[in-house]
Design a protein around this motif. Structure first.
Motif, mmCIF file in Angstrom:
data_model
loop_
_atom_site.group_PDB
_atom_site.id
_atom_site.type_symbol
_atom_site.label_atom_id
_atom_site.label_comp_id
_atom_site.label_asym_id
_atom_site.label_seq_id
_atom_site.Cartn_x
_atom_site.Cartn_y
_atom_site.Cartn_z
ATOM 1 N N ARG A 160 0.816 -1.213 0.000
ATOM 2 C CA ARG A 160 0.000 0.000 0.000
ATOM 3 C C ARG A 160 0.849 1.262 0.000
ATOM 4 O O ARG A 160 0.462 2.281 -0.586
ATOM 5 N N LYS A 213 -8.260 -2.574 -5.349
ATOM 6 C CA LYS A 213 -9.061 -2.346 -4.140
ATOM 7 C C LYS A 213 -8.553 -1.138 -3.349
ATOM 8 O O LYS A 213 -9.347 -0.341 -2.837
ATOM 9 N N PHE A 214 -7.244 -1.017 -3.275
ATOM 10 C CA PHE A 214 -6.685 0.024 -2.422
ATOM 11 C C PHE A 214 -6.884 1.424 -2.991
ATOM 12 O O PHE A 214 -7.001 2.394 -2.230
ATOM 13 N N GLN A 274 -9.432 2.698 -4.213
ATOM 14 C CA GLN A 274 -10.704 3.238 -3.735
ATOM 15 C C GLN A 274 -10.546 3.809 -2.323
ATOM 16 O O GLN A 274 -10.989 4.926 -2.034
ATOM 17 N N THR A 275 -9.878 3.052 -1.440
ATOM 18 C CA THR A 275 -9.623 3.527 -0.079
ATOM 19 C C THR A 275 -8.725 4.758 -0.095
ATOM 20 O O THR A 275 -8.955 5.727 0.650
ATOM 21 N N ARG A 307 -10.488 8.104 -1.289
ATOM 22 C CA ARG A 307 -11.392 8.620 -0.268
ATOM 23 C C ARG A 307 -10.613 9.159 0.928
ATOM 24 O O ARG A 307 -10.892 10.245 1.438
ATOM 25 N N GLY A 308 -9.596 8.399 1.371
ATOM 26 C CA GLY A 308 -8.836 8.807 2.551
ATOM 27 C C GLY A 308 -8.078 10.101 2.349
ATOM 28 O O GLY A 308 -8.048 10.961 3.244
ATOM 29 N N TYR A 352 -8.673 6.192 10.278
ATOM 30 C CA TYR A 352 -8.345 4.760 10.394
ATOM 31 C C TYR A 352 -9.577 3.927 10.729
ATOM 32 O O TYR A 352 -9.876 2.932 10.076
ATOM 33 N N TYR A 376 -12.919 4.949 8.152
ATOM 34 C CA TYR A 376 -12.758 4.848 6.698
ATOM 35 C C TYR A 376 -11.693 3.858 6.260
ATOM 36 O O TYR A 376 -11.424 3.717 5.069
ATOM 37 N N GLY A 377 -11.058 3.184 7.231
ATOM 38 C CA GLY A 377 -10.079 2.157 6.880
ATOM 39 C C GLY A 377 -8.795 2.691 6.300
ATOM 40 O O GLY A 377 -8.096 1.993 5.564
ATOM 41 N N PHE A 378 -8.427 3.954 6.636
ATOM 42 C CA PHE A 378 -7.211 4.550 6.096
ATOM 43 C C PHE A 378 -6.081 4.303 7.082
ATOM 44 O O PHE A 378 -6.111 4.811 8.213
ATOM 45 N N ARG A 404 -21.160 3.815 6.239
ATOM 46 C CA ARG A 404 -20.641 4.930 5.442
ATOM 47 C C ARG A 404 -21.055 6.252 6.081
ATOM 48 O O ARG A 404 -21.953 6.286 6.935
#
Length: 891
Positions: free
Chosen positions: A306, A357-358, A360-361, A364-365, A391, A394-396, A864
């Motif tokens: 990542r 996939k990443f 997209q994260t 947004r992040g 984190y 939003y999974g950042f 979300r």
């Protein structure tokens, strides 16, 4: 110019001429040290030789060892790309002596190689020695280094220790002087942190043993352990001051520039360096069997991936690019490390999937991070709570937040982040949980050295006579096991297969030849002492068992037969999957037991019913072919040359067993090139494919990221499973009063009817809730809370899954605002929140739910910014939950 490949070859050739065994690099996942995340030095694979618990047929070795430092104690990740010499992946050149030569040979070896073979100016070389090591000082003088350039060092920089106790000893380090045009002083001086004097080689004299009380004694076996970074010596020999300017790294940097359509030396220079370095570490880790995941080694791999992908994003790459760089890496390093080429399809597939996939994260992040920084003075650190929100919600990842802030010249309140993380901190930051293989106990190596390896007879027989060489109980040697006692038995030879390669260990019986009524049951067979010693776990059922006795060893025939059938079927399954899905399919793990088989393989998505059917049919076709299963003993290189499949990360000896089964159509007996399945395997197999009986897949599921799992049955269990399916189908046909294909159509019609009724019922419940019937309070109006129109209701007679569509309806009616609905579902509570799009930058539905859930007796909740859900134990405190959400709106 000497390329890095030339330098590696020169180093290994020099020491080979000096009587050293050229030992291939061990995998990056250490097999003899569960405390290490990854191999981080050349000595890792030789640790048991240095401690004396293992012996090999050589006492001198040389390697170019693959190393990764990106987690745990040795972590260079954050510096990579910003300095001239930090890497996550690097190669460590080394020469080793295990009680053979010592200082008087090691120092001249190094000096001769550096000055003669590598042609380095001896007048630019400096040496450091430990301040009490007069012997090393005198040897350096003898080879020609002036006293003025031999520097005694009194610190731990020149004293090496394996740990708080154990082998240790002084070091001598070789430095190169780049000249006075570069700032810095010699080692030991106040300016030693400068770049003028660069260490190029470290030689450890392993001569002492450290004890807990601080005392030391000289080791009986004094050894040599050296390390020289290939990238660092490569930069020197190529006239560079930066490792990233070497030929190999430059080729990867230019490949990165090409696929991203950017200048390799322009504003994106650092990004290209990060990508080039991380491409190597991710590719080699995957080739050695590590898969991206959320814990352990897989977490570190994903973190490296990542980080590289974020730098690709910063170069302006709109589409995934990392997978497109793999061919360039294989061209540069594939000859020295063939596993890269074999794993290339898998590496490319995983990188493409992860980057897709990443992105997209990431998109947004980074947008949310920019929003958090807007209006924040430049000299103020980003609040830890904001980083935690990125984190947690939003999974950042935290490290990407820090990396992004670094690019902007901003800082982070890390203490605030740690406080907000609280109990989640350990889970989020853990990179290692000790998932390595257990280190072998010294007792097994002692037995191995005393008796040699166990002769395995099980390929040819299931019954054999043997002698009891040793008995082990509770970790200690014993001379006798009495009736009722359990322990381990070591025989001079055995028909029992020791668990390995996914095949479980054999069971059966040992009977004393002097009295066959004395019977000992074997409940398992394992491999100890580096895999060469077979240990039988036993329970003495009658009589006793003593060291030195002769026994008849008999394997459980029926169980072995079922295991053989499943193992052979696994080989056919592997090849069928490769042909159905592509060459990227590779075994990632297996279990061959008596009752079932399990096969994990690299593939990024679920198999369709048609694909499963194709694989199942093909395996059964080759079972019915009833071709002979043959085995040949070959060298690993010869085996791969004829197309034999090998496992990534597996370490093979000088000879391997190649198992062949199935003849391709029109190929006669299935000679090389015409054999259906050809694999390196040390397990036991059927004599003919027809002995498998039949094959039936029972499930296909995800095992981990990029890995699928098939479970299957063979023989009688497969037949029983199919009969069970047939019986169930017959009962369904009877209940539906239809047969064959009509049953499928009838079930589909019933499901559609049920779905329509369910939707109709759900809509009626929602309509009732919205109308205010049954005490729903549907007429409730929105009120202003903190400047946000807020509508909150408590509902009954609706389920949790009914809440999102109700939220959408209410948001549409509000136009702008926030909604919170709590449903009493009969003993439990469901909660959902929604925020219209125009307000998601100001307030998040996730925050509303997380505030409400604790009041309902629940935990967590998520979703979300515009829609989130959670649950609790009871709706009794619904009003308190609504009040908690209002506090979020009030700020």
């Amino acid at each position: 110019m000497q390329t890095l490949n030339d330098i590696r070859s020169t180093f290994l050739s020099y020491f080979e001429k000096q009587g050293h065994e050229v030992v291939p690099s061990s995998p990056l996942v250490p097999r003899n040290d569960p405390t290490l995340l990854f191999a981080n030095s050349g000595m890792v694979q030789f640790k048991n030789l240095f401690t004396g618990v293992e012996r090999r047929d050589y006492t001198r070795a040389t390697t170019s060892q693959k190393c990764v430092r990106a987690g745990g104690k040795h972590n260079d990740l954050d510096n990579v790309g910003y300095t001239a010499r930090h890497h996550t992946f690097f190669e460590m050149l080394g020469n080793f002596s295990f009680g053979d030569y010592f200082k008087t040979e090691a120092i001249p070896f190094a000096y001769e190689l550096i000055t003669r073979d590598f042609g380095i100016d001896k007048n630019r070389l400096y040496a450091t020695v430990y301040h009490t090591d007069d012997e090393a000082f005198e040897i350096w003088k003898k080879v020609g280094v002036p006293e003025s350039r031999i520097i005694p060092i009194a610190t731990s920089d020149n004293f090496w220790q394996m740990g708080p106790t154990g082998p240790c000893g002084p070091c001598t380090e070789i430095f190169y002087d780049h000249g006075d045009h570069i700032w810095g002083g010699p080692p030991g001086s106040a300016e030693e942190d400068g770049d003028r004097f660069i260490e190029i080689w470290n030689i450890v004299f392993m001569q002492n043993e450290q004890f807990e009380d601080g005392s030391m004694r000289e080791l009986d076996m004094q050894s040599i352990d050296t390390g020289m970074g290939l990238e660092r010596i490569g930069a020197l020999l190529q006239g560079k001051h930066d490792n990233y300017d070497t030929d190999l790294m430059r080729a990867l940097i230019e490949a990165s520039a090409e696929v991203s359509s950017s200048d390799p030396d322009g504003p994106g220079k650092t990004h290209h360096r990060v990508i080039a370095d991380h491409l190597r570490s991710t590719s080699f880790l995957i080739a050695d069997g590590v898969m991206p995941s959320n814990d352990g080694r897989g977490y570190v791999l994903r973190r490296i991936m990542r980080r590289a992908m974020r730098h690709a994003h910063m170069l302006g790459a709109k589409d995934p690019i990392m997978y497109r760089l793999v061919p360039a890496l294989v061209r540069q390093m594939g000859a020295a490390y063939p596993e890269l080429g074999r794993a290339q399809p898998l590496i490319e597939d995983l990188l493409l999937g992860e980057e897709t996939k990443f992105k997209q994260t990431l998109d947004r992040g980074l947008k949310l991070l920019d929003d958090e920084l807007t209006g924040l003075p430049e000299d103020v650190a980003l609040p830890g709570e904001a980083a935690f929100k990125l984190y947690d919600t939003y999974g950042f990842p935290l490290d990407l937040t820090q990396d992004a802030l670094r690019e902007k010249g901003r800082t982070l309140d890390i203490e605030g982040f740690d406080a907000a993380m609280a109990e989640q901190k350990a889970k989020a930051r853990a990179a290692w949980s000790g998932t390595g293989e257990s280190a072998d106990l010294a007792i097994w190596f002692d037995l191995l050295e005393q008796h040699g390896g166990t002769d395995f007879l099980g390929y040819d027989t299931e019954i054999a006579e043997a002698q009891v060489l040793a008995l082990v109980k509770d970790g200690a040697l014993v001379s006798r096991l009495e009736a009722g006692e359990s322990g381990w038995v070591v025989l001079n030879q055995t028909p029992f297969y020791g668990e390995a390669g996914g095949q479980v260990g054999d069971t059966g019986y040992l009977r004393r030849l002097e009295n066959e009524e004395d019977r000992t049951r074997v409940t398992d067979t394992q491999r100890m002492g580096g895999g060469r010693l077979f240990a039988h776990l036993v329970e003495v059922e009658q009589g006793a068992l003593s060291k030195g006795e002769a026994v008849a060893a008999e394997v459980d025939h029926a169980r072995r037969g079922a295991i053989r059938a499943n193992h052979s079927a696994t080989h056919l399954l592997h090849e069928a999957l490769r042909r159905a899905l592509g060459d990227h399919v590779a075994q990632r793990g297996s279990l061959n037991a008596e009752g079932r088989l399990r096969f994990d393989f690299s593939h990024s998505k679920a198999l369709s019913a048609a694909e499963i059917g194709q694989v199942e049919r093909e395996v059964n076709d080759y079972i019915r072919q009833n071709s002979a299963v043959s085995t040949r003993i070959m060298s690993p290189d010869d085996a791969r040359a004829i197309g034999a499949q090998a496992l990534f990360g597996e370490k093979y000896g000088d000879e391997v067993r190649v198992v062949s089964m199935g003849a391709l159509p029109g190929s006669g007996k299935g000679a090389d090139g015409t054999t259906y399945s050809l694999e390196l395997c040390g397990g036991t197999h059927v004599q003919r494919t027809g002995d498998i009986g039949m094959f039936a897949v029972t499930s296909e599921t995800a095992s981990s990221a990029g890995v699928r799992r098939i479970e299957a049955l063979t023989g009688a269990p497969a037949m029983a499973a199919l009969r069970g399916r047939d019986q169930a189908l017959s009962e369904i046909e009877t209940m539906l009063k239809v047969g064959g294909a009509e049953a499928v159509a009838r079930v589909q019609a019933l499901l559609e009817e049920r779905r329509a009724l369910s939707n109709e019922l759900a809509q009626l419940r929602r309509d009732l809730a919205m109308s205010g019937g049954s005490g729903q309070g549907g007429g409730a109006a929105a009120r202003d809370v903190g400047g946000v129109p807020f509508l909150a209701q408590v509902l009954s007679g609706v389920s949790g899954k009914d809440l999102p569509p109700l939220i959408d309806d209410l948001k549409a009616k509000l136009g702008s605002g926030a909604v919170l609905l709590i449903a009493d579902t009969g003993g439990k509570a469901a909660v959902a929140a929604g925020v219209t799009q125009d307000l998601t930058g100001r307030v998040s539905a996730v925050d509303l739910v997380k505030a409400a859930v604790p009041e309902l007796g629940g935990k967590g909740g998520g979703g979300r910014p515009d829609m989130a859900q959670g649950g609790g134990a009871s709706a009794e405190n619904a009003e308190a939950a609504i009040a908690a959400a209002e506090k979020v709106l009030e700020g």
